[in-house]
Design a protein around this motif. Sequence first.
Motif, PDB file in Angstrom:
ATOM      1  N   TYR A  37      43.326  43.580  39.395  1.00 38.61           N
ATOM      2  CA  TYR A  37      43.733  42.364  38.709  1.00 38.61           C
ATOM      3  C   TYR A  37      44.367  42.741  37.378  1.00 38.61           C
ATOM      4  O   TYR A  37      43.912  43.671  36.703  1.00 38.61           O
ATOM      5  N   ASP A  50      40.286  34.721  42.900  1.00 36.13           N
ATOM      6  CA  ASP A  50      40.228  34.972  44.345  1.00 36.13           C
ATOM      7  C   ASP A  50      40.189  33.675  45.143  1.00 36.13           C
ATOM      8  O   ASP A  50      40.842  33.544  46.184  1.00 36.13           O
ATOM      9  N   LYS A  76      43.579  32.033  45.021  1.00 33.96           N
ATOM     10  CA  LYS A  76      44.503  32.767  45.890  1.00 33.96           C
ATOM     11  C   LYS A  76      44.298  32.369  47.350  1.00 33.96           C
ATOM     12  O   LYS A  76      45.267  32.155  48.097  1.00 33.96           O
TER      13      LYS A  76
END
Length: 354
Positions: free
Chosen positions: A3, A234, A237
């Motif tokens: 990240y 996450d 996403k």
Amino acid sequence: MTYLRPTAFVDAPFGHDGKVARLAGGLCFFSAVEVLDGEGGAELVPVSAIDAMLDRLGEEARAAWANITAPRPPLTLGARTVRLDQPQVMGILNVTPDSFSDGGVHLDDPAAAGHAMAAAGAAIIDVGGESTRPGARAMWEGDEIERVLPAIAPLAAAGTAISIDTRKAAVMEAALAKGAAIVNDVSALTFDPRAAQVVAAAGCPVVLMHHQGSPDTMQDAPHYDRPVAIEVYDRLKARIDAAVAAGIDRAKIIVDPGIGFGKTVQHNLDLMNGLALLHGLGCPILLGASRKRTIGALAGEVPPQERLPGSLALALKGVEQGVQLLRVHDVPETVQALKIWRGLRDAALTPRRP
């Protein structure tokens, strides 16, 4: 997974060739990236060494870097165009008797309240007919439709850009038919199995918000196994990927970190400090921190109506990290704060002559 969080922000790029990068095509510039492994490990890499870092980390990191530096296209909302190369205000118009900070305030004449917000500088008006405050329970879609349509129709007729704040496909359809141009779903299209289909068919922008649990239980015991910003990243996403798979144009997806939705005060503060991480998703960021519980917790338990200073502090913390949209209750005050912020930006970005 790797990240990337932009950090070490600078006022202007002048004299720093090759040492700074522009964030998402906006007015913020940064000189370093925090490389995170998702488990708490971090490495600080200067922008001047970014190419070597990307060669070492591979395609995943390269894609995140491309997302971080790519400009965000404007939103086309009917006849209105909302640019995202500078922060914009979304005014909150709750047509509800039980919202946490303004329940019942706008029930008598919601359209007048929306017109006032637009006149004060709100680029978008977000109309909601169901409270999703902590402890709230879902309401019948028919009642929700009856609440929101009398506000949406006159505002849309006046050329105002309208967002419909709902989790229900039927409410989305009714609102879009009356002139709403964006769907703002706090469940990120998970509450109603038809929601993604409705948004895809309409071809409209959509806000996908992170949440943990449902409104009636989300604040019972929020818990994250990894840093909260990583888990939010996450989850968003995954919801972006699901939306695209359902036929929604990725260029029309906006993400919201969901301040206060299944998060403790500490989670909210950590998330606010790590907001820039979310630019790696490649979508505009909407921040809804206005009057939230975290402000009260840090400021002597002041009631929601007295949380304007704290709301402005969180809003400016967001725009300093490149947030494109601010969802707020106090439109005139937030617009004024952004004008001052923009004046400072413009001054810094005006080259000085000897």
